[in-house]
Design an enzyme around this catalytic site. Structure first.
Site, PDB file in Angstrom:
ATOM      1  N   GLY A  63      49.787  31.594  38.911  1.00 56.79           N
ATOM      2  CA  GLY A  63      49.590  33.043  38.832  1.00 56.79           C
ATOM      3  C   GLY A  63      49.626  33.791  40.149  1.00 56.79           C
ATOM      4  N   GLU A 122      44.776  34.523  45.208  1.00 57.82           N
ATOM      5  CA  GLU A 122      44.595  34.218  43.786  1.00 57.82           C
ATOM      6  C   GLU A 122      45.020  35.403  42.920  1.00 57.82           C
ATOM      7  OE1 GLU A 122      43.970  32.225  41.526  1.00 57.82           O
ATOM      8  OE2 GLU A 122      42.488  30.705  42.014  1.00 57.82           O
ATOM      9  N   ASP A 123      45.329  35.103  41.654  1.00 59.03           N
ATOM     10  CA  ASP A 123      45.614  36.183  40.708  1.00 59.03           C
ATOM     11  C   ASP A 123      44.325  36.839  40.219  1.00 59.03           C
ATOM     12  OD1 ASP A 123      44.817  33.895  39.321  1.00 59.03           O
ATOM     13  OD2 ASP A 123      46.504  33.900  37.919  1.00 59.03           O
ATOM     14  N   ASP A 180      37.317  34.722  38.088  1.00 62.27           N
ATOM     15  CA  ASP A 180      36.519  34.922  36.883  1.00 62.27           C
ATOM     16  C   ASP A 180      35.124  34.345  37.157  1.00 62.27           C
ATOM     17  OD1 ASP A 180      37.062  35.567  33.862  1.00 62.27           O
ATOM     18  OD2 ASP A 180      36.157  33.593  33.781  1.00 62.27           O
ATOM     19  N   PHE A 222      40.151  39.701  28.673  1.00 67.00           N
ATOM     20  CA  PHE A 222      41.261  38.798  28.988  1.00 67.00           C
ATOM     21  C   PHE A 222      42.521  39.619  29.225  1.00 67.00           C
ATOM     22  CE2 PHE A 222      44.773  35.926  28.043  1.00 67.00           C
ATOM     23  CZ  PHE A 222      44.431  34.859  28.869  1.00 67.00           C
ATOM     24  N   VAL A 223      43.134  39.409  30.375  1.00 65.82           N
ATOM     25  CA  VAL A 223      44.295  40.223  30.756  1.00 65.82           C
ATOM     26  C   VAL A 223      45.512  39.344  31.067  1.00 65.82           C
ATOM     27  CG1 VAL A 223      42.938  42.184  31.627  1.00 65.82           C
ATOM     28  CG2 VAL A 223      43.503  40.288  33.176  1.00 65.82           C
ATOM     29  N   ASP A 234      49.031  34.871  32.755  1.00 65.53           N
ATOM     30  CA  ASP A 234      49.695  34.495  31.501  1.00 65.53           C
ATOM     31  C   ASP A 234      48.724  34.283  30.354  1.00 65.53           C
ATOM     32  OD1 ASP A 234      48.549  32.056  32.550  1.00 65.53           O
ATOM     33  OD2 ASP A 234      49.762  31.001  31.065  1.00 65.53           O
ATOM     34  N   ARG A 243      53.535  36.502  32.317  1.00 66.84           N
ATOM     35  CA  ARG A 243      53.402  36.616  33.781  1.00 66.84           C
ATOM     36  C   ARG A 243      54.318  37.690  34.347  1.00 66.84           C
ATOM     37  NH1 ARG A 243      50.453  32.106  35.410  1.00 66.84           N
ATOM     38  NH2 ARG A 243      50.887  30.183  34.292  1.00 66.84           N
TER      39      ARG A 243
HETATM   40  P1  5GP Z   1      37.538  30.853  37.229  1.00 65.55           P
HETATM   41  O1  5GP Z   1      37.651  29.454  37.709  1.00 65.55           O
HETATM   42  O2  5GP Z   1      37.266  31.870  38.312  1.00 65.55           O
HETATM   43  O3  5GP Z   1      36.586  30.997  36.070  1.00 65.55           O
HETATM   44  O4  5GP Z   1      38.913  31.226  36.576  1.00 65.55           O
HETATM   45  C1  5GP Z   1      40.045  31.329  37.325  1.00 65.55           C
HETATM   46  C2  5GP Z   1      41.282  31.054  36.501  1.00 65.55           C
HETATM   47  O5  5GP Z   1      41.091  31.289  35.100  1.00 65.55           O
HETATM   48  C3  5GP Z   1      42.359  32.006  36.940  1.00 65.55           C
HETATM   49  O6  5GP Z   1      43.088  31.509  38.042  1.00 65.55           O
HETATM   50  C4  5GP Z   1      43.172  32.141  35.675  1.00 65.55           C
HETATM   51  O7  5GP Z   1      44.098  31.092  35.602  1.00 65.55           O
HETATM   52  C5  5GP Z   1      42.170  31.983  34.549  1.00 65.55           C
HETATM   53  N1  5GP Z   1      41.686  33.305  34.050  1.00 65.55           N
HETATM   54  C6  5GP Z   1      40.447  33.818  34.157  1.00 65.55           C
HETATM   55  N2  5GP Z   1      40.383  35.039  33.587  1.00 65.55           N
HETATM   56  C7  5GP Z   1      41.631  35.304  33.118  1.00 65.55           C
HETATM   57  C8  5GP Z   1      42.212  36.421  32.417  1.00 65.55           C
HETATM   58  O8  5GP Z   1      41.590  37.455  32.100  1.00 65.55           O
HETATM   59  N3  5GP Z   1      43.524  36.308  32.109  1.00 65.55           N
HETATM   60  C9  5GP Z   1      44.272  35.210  32.411  1.00 65.55           C
HETATM   61  N4  5GP Z   1      45.556  35.239  32.059  1.00 65.55           N
HETATM   62  N5  5GP Z   1      43.757  34.134  33.058  1.00 65.55           N
HETATM   63  C10 5GP Z   1      42.447  34.194  33.410  1.00 65.55           C
END
Ligand code: 5GP
Length: 179
Positions: free
Chosen positions: A48, A102-103, A106, A155-156, A162, A168
């Site tokens: 991403g 990072e994209d 979360d 969720f986006v 994606d 994407r």
């Molecule tokens: P974390 O480890 O911070 O909980 O999550 C990070 C990863 O979860 C991101 O790099 C992404 O791949 C996925 N993710 C978390 N929230 C979203 C969201 O709203 N949309 C999408 N497409 N991926 C998400």
């Protein structure tokens, strides 16, 4: 921007391209100011992170390097549970100013694993730049130094993000329609 369907889910326009670009522009100014006197190594996190890495770097009037890594998760032993490994880390990190790109952040689990792996290689500094951050969900102490936009816990997709491989390439950001 119209609603789109990706697999079984519907998504509606959330953040337009102009608004997103303006936010990236602002964050790029901050990054450029911080690294005006060094040659940072930007580390895009695939898949991403490719979009934000590209959009951010083309706005930086500084000398810098870019590389990409991928986080692979696998099951370790019973005691270690799920282990994350950073793959593709070929550049010399020691003594460098590293900016992880990072994209979205979360819960922060992913970024925590990345930072832990990087620390072992003794960089001069580590900073995080993320296109999006969900502050309501973020649980870690690691500062997210550069954030283009904060969003609520939805969720986006789009701009690198994606849903099961799709979406994407959508311009701007779309959010899931709960029905
Ligand atoms: P974390 O480890 O911070 O909980 O999550 C990070 C990863 O979860 C991101 O790099 C992404 O791949 C996925 N993710 C978390 N929230 C979203 C969201 O709203 N949309 C999408 N497409 N991926 C998400």
């Amino acid at each position: 921007m119209d609603k789109v369907i990706l697999h079984d889910k519907q998504f509606e326009p959330f953040i337009g391209v102009a608004e997103l670009n303006a936010a990236i522009e602002k964050v790029a100014e901050k990054v450029a100011t911080r690294y005006a006197d060094s040659v940072p190594l930007f580390m895009g996190v695939l898949n991403g992170g490719y979009f934000f890495a590209s959009e951010l770097l083309k706005r930086l009037p500084i000398t810098c390097e870019i590389t990409f890594v991928k986080v692979a998760s696998y099951h370790g032993t019973k005691s270690t549970g799920t282990v994350s490994q950073l793959i593709g880390l070929n550049e010399r990190i020691t003594g460098r100013h590293v900016v992880v790109v990072e994209d979205i952040v979360d819960t922060g689990n992913t970024i925590e694993h990345i930072v832990e792996s990087l620390r072992e290689k003794n960089p001069a500094s580590i900073a995080i730049a993320s296109l999006l951050l969900k502050p309501e969900v973020y649980r870690k102490k690691i500062p997210i130094d550069f954030v283009a936009m904060e969003i609520p816990n939805v969720f986006v997709v789009g701009s690198g993000l994606d849903h099961d491989g799709l979406g994407r390439n959508l311009p701007g950001i779309y959010r899931i329609v709960n029905n």
